[in-house]
Design an enzyme around this catalytic site. Structure first.
Site, short mmCIF file in Angstrom:
data_model
loop_
_atom_site.label_atom_id
_atom_site.label_comp_id
_atom_site.label_asym_id
_atom_site.label_seq_id
_atom_site.Cartn_x
_atom_site.Cartn_y
_atom_site.Cartn_z
N CYS A 166 0.91 -1.06 0.13
CA CYS A 166 -0.04 -0.24 -0.21
C CYS A 166 0.30 1.02 0.42
CB CYS A 166 -1.57 -0.17 1.30
SG CYS A 166 -1.98 -1.32 0.96
N HIS A 306 -2.01 7.64 6.43
CA HIS A 306 -2.98 6.83 5.81
C HIS A 306 -3.70 6.30 6.06
CE1 HIS A 306 -1.64 2.89 3.79
NE2 HIS A 306 -2.22 2.35 4.91
N GLU A 317 0.09 4.86 13.40
CA GLU A 317 -0.08 6.39 12.76
C GLU A 317 -0.33 7.57 13.56
OE1 GLU A 317 -0.94 8.64 8.18
OE2 GLU A 317 -1.91 6.99 9.24
N LYS A 338 -9.20 8.03 2.67
CA LYS A 338 -9.97 6.82 2.11
C LYS A 338 -11.30 6.30 2.48
CE LYS A 338 -5.72 4.37 1.77
NZ LYS A 338 -4.81 5.75 2.14
N HIS A 343 -9.79 1.94 0.20
CA HIS A 343 -8.62 1.23 0.44
C HIS A 343 -8.16 0.82 -1.23
CE1 HIS A 343 -4.61 1.28 0.93
NE2 HIS A 343 -4.68 1.19 2.39
N PHE A 402 1.80 -4.02 4.17
CA PHE A 402 2.33 -4.47 4.53
C PHE A 402 3.71 -4.79 4.50
CE2 PHE A 402 -1.82 -7.18 4.90
CZ PHE A 402 -3.13 -6.47 5.73
#
Length: 415
Positions: A166, A306, A317, A338, A343, A402
């Site tokens: 991502c 994010h 975050e 998002k 996403h 990831f």
């Protein structure tokens, strides 16, 4: 060696909000509800049955390539081609035989042609290996969006693909910017593309228990930083930016939308899917981007987070932001778009870099929608539910993936 400045002169957006800048920005500010029950396949056996899809009523790939090419190309490539054509039109730039060697393509994808592979596995099971498409080995690999865009345009400069889950879209833009900074090219077509709303794509993230199961209320399923968040909602699409050296853009009289001022990346080196619990990776990624830009944290006006709507990502975050910005963190607008788009995985970082450029252009902070129940561990100003006029000269865009991949971009007004 003096590095060249890198400016953004064109944006191409293919998202669940629509095709092009205007429907995207308008839908983002209005908090359009595009997360709905999945229509592309029967999702009834899955624990998650919702997504932010790009539907046939507003995306026809034959508008951007002939019908034969459209049938042959994987969906993530179709999105990349469409977004590239829009970005070039917006930039008023064309690849020609004279400039082709100074124009490169850097388009990433986190998963690549999973839709093509998914359908071909079904062919294999149903009809046997002799019925497999000869295009399968081409269409399932993630680099083919960059390759086909390069072939389509005749762009003969650097051609590459980033695959960092991502963080892909942000890494692609940052890596492309560095090629321009070094003087290797004058123009880069950069961004990310993804089309994973297919059975194996949805099913795999269901198995990982990463997605929201708010199937009875899809409009409110993506709720970053909200105390009742229960996972991310998958979206699909592409974001492409036209990057140029300042000198090249100025010489052709291009409109400069924003500048890529800084790029930072790092690894969590912690876990396959979970971020470092103290937000260390987020902290170092943002710190590195600001160092590269030569800016102090106090210069930042807005953070496009994010913000996936997963418990750990949003909390970690937030911790990383507070560690880097200190008390100033509470004066920043920090939103996750998002919440509207879902996403977009490997395309997310590119689309969100475009959000930052548009926030600068319009001096407006896009909202985090569905923010209803404050989480004590997520206590910043997330621009809840409504857009906000604001001074935005410096924006920071975060993308984490990831594998512990972290990337941050500093995007500024051109001065």
């Amino acid at each position: 060696m003096n590095q060249k400045r890198v400016v953004v002169t064109g944006l191409g957006l293919v998202t669940p909000l629509g095709i092009g800048i205007e429907p995207f920005w308008d839908g983002l500010l209005k908090g359009a509800r595009v997360i709905k029950p999945i229509t592309r396949f029967d999702a009834s056996p899955f624990s998650t049955r919702i997504a932010a899809e790009i539907t046939e009523d507003f995306f026809d790939p034959s508008q951007y390539m002939d019908r034969k090419e459209a049938r042959r190309n994987a969906r993530f490539i179709q999105f990349a081609i469409a977004a590239t054509r829009h970005a070039l039109e917006h930039s008023q730039f064309a690849v020609t035989p004279e400039n082709a060697e100074r124009v490169g393509v850097m388009i990433g994808s986190g998963i690549g042609g999973v839709d093509y592979m998914d359908s071909q596995v079904r062919v294999l099971d149903r009809e046997g290996p002799d019925r497999l498409s000869p295009f399968l080995p081409i269409m399932m690999i993630a680099d083919m969006a960059a390759g086909i865009v390069s072939i389509m345009l005749g762009a003969k400069g650097p051609n590459s693909c980033v695959v960092t889950a991502c963080a892909t879209g942000a890494n692609a833009i940052g890596d492309a910017a560095r090629l321009i900074q070094r003087g290797d090219v004058d123009v880069m077509i950069a961004g990310g593309t993804e089309a994973a709303v297919v059975p194996v794509g949805i099913g795999s993230f269901c198995a990982a228990r990463a997605m929201s199961t708010r199937n009875d209320d899809p409009a409110h399923a993506s709720r970053p930083f909200d105390a009742e968040r229960d996972g991310f909602v998958m979206g699909e699409g592409a974001g492409i930016l036209i990057l140029e050296s300042y000198e090249h853009a100025a010489a052709r009289g291009a409109t400069m939308i924003a500048e890529i001022k800084g790029y930072g990346m790092c690894a969590d080196a912690y876990h396959l899917t979970q971020p470092d619990p103290e937000g260390d990776g987020a902290f170092r990624s943002m710190r590195n981007a600001l160092r590269d830009a030569g800016l102090e944290p106090s210069a930042v006006d807005y953070i496009n987070a994010h913000g996936t709507s997963t418990r750990y990502n949003d909390m970690c975050e937030t911790r990383g932001i507070k560690r880097l910005f200190g008390d100033y963190a509470y004066q920043l607008g920090v939103s996750s778009t998002k919440s509207v788009t879902g996403h977009l995985l490997g395309a997310a970082g590119a689309v969100e870099a475009a959000v930052c450029a548009l926030a600068i252009q319009h001096q407006t902070l896009p909202p985090t929608i569905n923010y209803e129940f404050p989480d004590p561990e997520c206590d910043l100003d997330y621009v809840p539910n409504e857009p906000r006029p604001a001074k935005v000269d410096v924006a920071l865009s975060n993308s984490f993936g990831f594998g512990g991949h972290n990337a941050s971009l500093v995007i500024t007004r051109v001065t």
